[in-house]
Design a protein around this motif. Structure first.
Motif: not given
Length: 286
Positions: A26-36
C-alpha cells in the motif's frame, strides 16, 4: 522505504497497525504508483531487516519505579534465603478450556493451518494452582473444583507447607483470591513460617510460574480441542506430574526478567566476588 519503516504505518497515514507485506504494497502504491506482488513485498521486508516474531505485551500500566524496587527487594530476599534455608516459590492460577487454544504450528507449504473443534461449552474447563521453586526446580500444583477464592488459596498454601515445612516465601500477584478473611486467619497460624510477597502491579513477566502455564499449553493443550473437562484434566495433570522428572528444564524455562535484574543488582554490589558454588544459584543461570 527505509526511512518510512522507522515509524508505524499509521504515522504515514496508512490504516494498518503493523508493517507486513500488505502495508509495504500500500505504501509503495500510494507513494510511487507501483503495485508490488506479495513475494516482492516480503523480500523488501527482509532487506529492511524485518523478522517475523510472535509479539509480547508491553505493559503500559506497570510502574517501572516499583518494578525496580521489587527487583532489589527480590535480590536481597534471595541472598538472605541462602543463609536461612528459606524456600522461595512463585505461584499463580490458570484455566484450561476444552476448546482448542490456537497457537502457531508447522504445516506443509500451501496447506492451511486448521485445527478441528467440536465447540464444547465455555464451562468445560479445568483450573489449577501451581508454584515453582527456581532454586530446586520443584513444582507443586493443586487442581481446583470451581473458581479460585481466598479459601482455595489457603488450601493450596496448606498443601505447599505440608510438603515443605521449613521457612517459605510465596511470591504472587495481588488478586482478590490471594486476600480475604480465610487468608488472614490462616496467616495467624502459630509458627507458620510463611510470608506472602505481592508482585508489583501489572508485572506478570516477573512471575516465574507463568512459564509453567505457557509450557503446559505448548505441550499438553495447544491446538487441541479436548472436548470435555475430564480430557483436559487428564492431559494437564499428566503434564504437571511429569515435571517431577524435568527439574533442570523447569529451572531454565521459568527464569524471568526478574532474575536477570536481581543478578545484575547483586553483581554490582559485589563486583569482586562470585556467588558461592554450593548455593545452586538460580540468579547465575544463563
Amino acid at each position: 522505504m527505509k526511512a518510512a519503516v522507522q515509524q508505524s504505518p499509521a504515522g504515514l497515514g496508512l490504516e494498518l497497525a503493523n508493517w507486513y507485506w500488505k502495508a509495504v504494497r500500500q505504501f509503495v502504491l500510494e507513494s510511487f504508483g507501483i503495485s508490488l506482488s506479495r513475494s516482492s513485498c516480503l523480500n523488501w521486508l527482509h532487506r529492511l531487516g524485518f523478522a517475523f516474531k510472535r509479539p509480547k505485551k508491553r505493559l503500559l500500566k506497570a510502574d517501572e519505579g516499583k518494578r525496580a524496587s521489587f527487583a532489589a527487594e527480590y535480590a536481597a530476599m534471595w541472598q538472605e534465603s541462602q543463609g536461612t534455608g528459606t524456600r522461595i516459590f512463585f505461584a499463580d492460577e490458570a484455566h484450561f478450556r476444552a476448546n482448542a487454544e490456537l497457537r502457531g504450528k508447522w504445516v506443509q507449504k500451501g496447506e492451511p493451518a486448521l485445527v478441528d473443534s467440536t465447540s464444547p461449552s465455555y464451562g468445560e474447563k479445568a483450573s489449577y494452582y501451581s508454584a515453582v521453586c527456581l532454586e530446586t526446580g520443584e513444582v507443586e500444583w493443586l487442581e481446583l473444583e470451581g473458581n479460585s477464592n481466598s479459601g482455595t488459596s489457603v488450601a493450596f498454601l496448606k498443601q505447599l507447607k505440608e510438603k515443605h515445612p521449613g521457612p517459605m516465601k510465596v511470591i504472587w500477584d495481588n488478586a482478590p483470591a490471594h486476600r480475604g478473611e480465610a487468608m488472614r486467619e490462616y496467616l495467624r497460624t502459630p509458627d507458620l513460617k510463611l510470608q506472602l510477597v505481592n508482585l508489583p502491579g501489572y508485572s506478570p513477566d516477573f512471575n516465574a510460574d507463568e512459564a509453567i502455564w505457557g509450557w503446559a499449553r505448548e505441550e499438553a493443550t495447544g491446538n487441541l480441542c479436548l472436548g470435555s473437562r475430564e480430557a483436559v484434566q487428564e492431559r494437564v495433570g499428566r503434564f504437571l506430574a511429569g515435571l517431577t522428572h524435568r527439574k533442570e528444564e523447569v529451572r531454565r524455562r521459568c527464569r524471568t526478567l526478574l532474575q536477570s535484574r536481581a543478578e545484575a543488582i547483586l553483581s554490582d554490589s559485589r563486583p569482586d566476588s562470585q556467588l558461592p558454588a554450593n548455593a545452586y544459584p538460580t540468579l547465575a543461570l544463563v
